[in-house]
Design an enzyme around this catalytic site. Structure first.
Site, PDB file in Angstrom:
ATOM      1  CE1 TYR A 157       5.939 -40.093 -24.708  1.00 24.38           C
ATOM      2  CE2 TYR A 157       7.786 -39.711 -23.366  1.00 24.38           C
ATOM      3  CZ  TYR A 157       7.340 -39.629 -24.733  1.00 24.38           C
ATOM      4  OH  TYR A 157       7.897 -38.981 -25.768  1.00 24.38           O
ATOM      5  CG  ASP A 257      10.566 -45.959 -19.104  1.00 20.61           C
ATOM      6  OD1 ASP A 257      11.604 -45.471 -18.754  1.00 20.61           O
ATOM      7  OD2 ASP A 257       9.854 -45.659 -19.885  1.00 20.61           O
ATOM      8  CE  LYS A 285      13.439 -37.855 -19.436  1.00 19.42           C
ATOM      9  NZ  LYS A 285      13.578 -36.655 -20.702  1.00 19.42           N
TER      10      LYS A 285
END
Length: 460
Positions: A157, A257, A285
């Site tokens: 994702y 990522d 994050k």
């Protein structure tokens, strides 16, 4: 494994969370499904939280939980860390504003820190989320290579936008052969164009991946991947080094990522763990200490495509040709490099530089304790993950190394366990991974293991 199933998987949940239920009904009047992000929802309704404190969350019904969701791993210092609060207050008092809309020195200070921690980054750009970061990384790869197809891995994702909503959670019976997975659209509203321009690869299968990349080398701008799928299923070292070699040979850029893994596997992320240097890296994050941020960093020759000098001439001279603009990749955003967020981010890094060892040690202790409890009950289990993230996978399979192997797990039993743990004061969204923080200590681990034991006693 012998488990007693009740008629209702959420036994006891509704009695403890009646106010959350009422709030969910009210929220549905104003927001589709009662939520502002699909990921926040779970059946029969999500819990509404009203307070966080250190390692704990308190819900609308005044239930107290040890928090292992930590906003999907964002809060590596826990809730309301005093040094984060102090950094926010200091920044606002000293700067007199929360936003300049101009360059400022904190942008440089954070960039220096990131470039030092991630040697693969010669230069960086700030964004406002991990999703924005991967969008920019993909655009950079298209601009640099002149090619406009992308390869991603099944089960990975990278954000909730059209091109990345391909084969994230595909039904295995529809997804094609394991070595040559199909690219399946997973959301309404996604045009078939993105399906045609996104090639799906089998994670941790180097031979098959190399064959697909070689076949499409003249079309592919880049390969993007989570070096640790979903933050907890790690690539093998052989796969990672091999992927780096094959992409270099074929002239395909490699994008890591690290939105989930950055700072959680170590301060240098997964690339430090594997000793592999990607062409581009995305972060998010944890870097913002709980505030929205994203980072794109990479090789100078790639990043410099976004340098604005040529583009600025277009606005300064109304008679300039638009061809100047086409020489520069456009990337902008009023909130990029937000000073308040960078102050929180710099503080987060400073704390982690001192306490990373603590987080890793406590994660290992919790995983070991969970293993021992399940072993005594004779329940097959893996605590899959490296660093400060792991997930509980109920399976007797020897290894979990990709999306399809994960599908062998007993998700129904895991969901039953998660609701039993909610009733015992342990919070993560059902079926989600566990993230640790600097404020999860011996007390929290002991309480967590007691809760696991109580939950297992009720289920077996």
């Amino acid at each position: 494994m012998k488990v007693r199933y009740s008629d209702e998987i959420t036994d006891g949940f509704k009695e403890k969370t009646n106010i959350s239920y009422e709030l969910s009904k009210e929220a549905e009047k104003y927001m589709p499904g009662g939520v502002t992000a699909n990921i926040k929802y779970f059946d029969p309704y999500p819990i509404f939280m009203k307070k966080g404190d250190g390692a704990y969350l308190y819900d609308a019904d005044d239930n107290k939980y040890i928090d292992y969701l930590l906003s999907y791993g964002s809060l590596m210092l826990g809730h309301g860390h005093p040094e984060i609060i102090n950094a926010l207050e200091t920044q606002m008092k000293e700067h007199g504003t929360v936003l300049f809309g101009t360059p400022h020195q904190l942008e440089i200070e954070m960039a220096k820190k990131l470039v030092n921690l991630y040697p693969s980054m010669d230069k960086i750009r700030y964004t406002n989320s991990g999703t924005e970061a991967t969008l920019l990384a993909i655009r950079l790869s298209y601009a640099y290579t002149g090619k406009h197809k992308l390869a991603k891995f099944e089960g990975h994702y990278h954000g909730g936008y059209d091109q990345m909503l391909i084969s994230v959670n595909p039904p295995v019976h529809e997804a094609g052969p394991e070595s040559t997975p199909l690219s399946l659209i997973e959301s309404k509203g996604v045009d078939a164009y993105h399906q045609e321009h996104t090639i799906t690869l089998p994670f941790n299968n180097l031979e098959a991946t190399a064959e697909i990349l070689t076949k499409h080398q003249h079309e592919l701008a880049a390969v993007i991947l989570e070096p640790v799928q979903s933050g907890y299923i790690p690539a093998s070292e052989q796969f990672m080094t091999g992927l780096r070699e094959i992409t270099q040979q074929l002239g395909i850029l490699l994008i890591f990522d690290e939105v989930k893994t950055g700072f959680r596997i170590g301060l240098g992320g997964a690339q430090s763990f594997y000793s592999v240097s990607p062409d581009l890296t995305t972060l998010g994050k944890v870097v913002g200490g709980g505030f929205p941020i994203g980072i794109v960093g990479g090789k100078e020759e790639i990043m410099m495509i976004s340098a604005p000098s040529a583009f600025s001439d277009v606005f300064d001279n109304s008679h300039s040709s638009q061809s100047a603009a086409k020489e520069v990749l456009f990337h902008s955003g009023t909130y990029n490099g937000h000073p308040t967020i960078l102050a929180a981010g710099m503080t987060t890094i400073a704390v982690l530089e001192q306490e990373m060892h603590h987080v890793m040690g406590k994660t290992a202790a919790l995983k070991k304790g969970i293993h021992e409890l399940f072993s005594r009950k004779g329940i097959p289990l893996q605590t899959v993950g490296i660093g400060s993230i792991f997930n509980i996978v109920i399976t007797d399979q020897e290894r979990i190394s990709n999306y399809r192997e994960l599908q062998t797990a007993d998700f129904a039993w895991r969901k039953k366990l998660d609701f039993a743990l909610l009733n015992e004061g342990i919070y993560t969204k059902p079926l989600n991974r566990y993230s640790m923080s600097t404020v999860h200590g011996d007390k929290e681990i002991a309480l967590t293991l007691e809760a696991f034991e109580a939950a297992l006693n009720k289920l077996t």
